[in-house]
Design an enzyme around this catalytic site. Sequence first.
Site, PDB file in Angstrom:
ATOM      1  N   TYR A 166       0.804  -1.384   0.118  1.00 43.17           N
ATOM      2  CA  TYR A 166       0.053   0.100  -0.012  1.00 43.17           C
ATOM      3  C   TYR A 166       0.951   1.241   0.017  1.00 43.17           C
ATOM      4  CZ  TYR A 166       0.893   1.292   4.955  1.00 43.17           C
ATOM      5  OH  TYR A 166       1.587   1.579   6.169  1.00 43.17           O
TER       6      TYR A 166
ATOM      7  N   LYS B 246       6.412  -1.379   2.261  1.00 41.12           N
ATOM      8  CA  LYS B 246       5.133  -1.163   2.884  1.00 41.12           C
ATOM      9  C   LYS B 246       3.993  -1.979   2.482  1.00 41.12           C
ATOM     10  CE  LYS B 246       3.269   3.604   3.245  1.00 41.12           C
ATOM     11  NZ  LYS B 246       3.139   3.478   4.761  1.00 41.12           N
TER      12      LYS B 246
ATOM     13  N   GLU C 128      11.589   3.567  14.504  1.00 38.57           N
ATOM     14  CA  GLU C 128      10.714   4.324  14.036  1.00 38.57           C
ATOM     15  C   GLU C 128       9.521   4.458  14.942  1.00 38.57           C
ATOM     16  OE1 GLU C 128       9.278   3.400  10.117  1.00 38.57           O
ATOM     17  OE2 GLU C 128       9.285   1.390  10.686  1.00 38.57           O
TER      18      GLU C 128
ATOM     19  N   LEU D 114      10.923   2.052   7.601  1.00 31.59           N
ATOM     20  CA  LEU D 114      10.262   2.540   6.510  1.00 31.59           C
ATOM     21  C   LEU D 114      11.014   3.581   5.898  1.00 31.59           C
ATOM     22  CD1 LEU D 114       7.895   1.746   4.338  1.00 31.59           C
ATOM     23  CD2 LEU D 114       6.702   4.049   5.165  1.00 31.59           C
TER      24      LEU D 114
HETATM   25  N1  PDD Z   1       2.613   5.439   7.432  1.00 31.17           N
HETATM   26  N2  PDD Z   1       7.141   4.479   9.283  1.00 31.17           N
HETATM   27  C1  PDD Z   1       6.112   3.997   9.210  1.00 31.17           C
HETATM   28  C2  PDD Z   1       6.148   2.331   9.811  1.00 31.17           C
HETATM   29  C3  PDD Z   1       4.824   4.179   8.423  1.00 31.17           C
HETATM   30  O1  PDD Z   1       3.808   3.450   8.278  1.00 31.17           O
HETATM   31  C4  PDD Z   1       4.805   5.281   7.707  1.00 31.17           C
HETATM   32  C5  PDD Z   1       3.989   5.786   6.851  1.00 31.17           C
HETATM   33  C6  PDD Z   1       6.137   6.369   7.957  1.00 31.17           C
HETATM   34  C7  PDD Z   1       6.278   7.674   7.184  1.00 31.17           C
HETATM   35  O2  PDD Z   1       6.324   7.123   5.768  1.00 31.17           O
HETATM   36  P1  PDD Z   1       5.900   8.777   4.730  1.00 31.17           P
HETATM   37  O3  PDD Z   1       6.674   9.960   5.471  1.00 31.17           O
HETATM   38  O4  PDD Z   1       6.399   8.057   3.575  1.00 31.17           O
HETATM   39  O5  PDD Z   1       4.598   8.672   5.186  1.00 31.17           O
HETATM   40  C8  PDD Z   1       7.189   5.719   8.565  1.00 31.17           C
HETATM   41  C9  PDD Z   1       1.333   5.564   6.670  1.00 31.17           C
HETATM   42  C10 PDD Z   1       1.216   7.171   6.546  1.00 31.17           C
HETATM   43  C11 PDD Z   1       0.217   4.941   6.992  1.00 31.17           C
HETATM   44  O6  PDD Z   1       0.282   3.726   7.197  1.00 31.17           O
HETATM   45  O7  PDD Z   1      -0.797   5.385   7.287  1.00 31.17           O
END
Ligand code: PDD
Length: 275
Positions: free
Chosen positions: A30, A143, A175, A199
């Site tokens: 996703y 992801k 994270e 991620l």
């Molecule tokens: N989440 N780390 C994790 C585990 C994440 O699920 C996300 C993003 C990030 C930040 O990545 P980015 O800057 O590309 O959004 C870091 C999304 C928003 C979610 O699962 O809703």
Amino acid sequence: MYFYKNEFMNKADIQLSPDDRGYYFGDGIYEVFRVYQGQIYEQEAHLQRLQRTASEVRLTLPFTLHRIGQILTELVDKNKLLEGTVYMQITRGEAPRAHPFPAQAEPIMLAYCTEVPRPVATIHNGIKAITFADIRWLRCDLKTLNLLPNVMAKQAALDHGVQEVVLHREGTVTECSASNVMMIKDGALYTHPANHLILHGITRAVVLRLAHSLEIPVKEEAFTTEQLLAADEAFITGTTVEITPILEVDGHAIGAGTPGAFTRKLQEEFVRTFS
Ligand code: PDD
């Protein structure tokens, strides 16, 4: 208006199969995109990450990356979305439950938009967090739909009366449940290297670029929970949270316990990237 399989349709008309491997195995991938002023933010970076995850989990995308980009833009336009998010997932398809990749199944794409204002209150006021053991697998750079550990962690934070968890592997900070984490110490910015344990956040990459342009030394080095508690400033980064200050971890104030000057400067510059 949603997008499902091959077409745009109303949510009520989507007929999901119980045989979708997303349900059985979390066998899918996703992305979450931010929309500012009707435009998808950092679309190309998200699409590149989608492609990388697809190839690592050996899932063939149902359309070219270019076509997926067009579909998402059309979705935003059809929904007249100005400020919000686009969620999209692709599962390995429908097949009776069995672990091996199905021979026949076609991957299934689902995408929709949600109107969401920027979380300006928490961006301004900050949040509190607790530390929490990172018990996920060793491909956190992918992801995928397997988010149960993230769900458990986020709920643990809420059960503790705070908004977020800072995940750690034996004391090394990785994270957060749906965002990356950074800290400022003695004028330098620290964040976990983009390897298999986190991620590779799109917002993380934007913030590191901003830090470079502000001549803030960037150290992509892992740090411990103890070092985090002794940081001058800390914040999380993510598509939905942008740059949100962390004021307190496990009941200890970070720095002065208020959003710090480096955090504020990066927030200011971040807003300029989409306005
Ligand atoms: N989440 N780390 C994790 C585990 C994440 O699920 C996300 C993003 C990030 C930040 O990545 P980015 O800057 O590309 O959004 C870091 C999304 C928003 C979610 O699962 O809703």
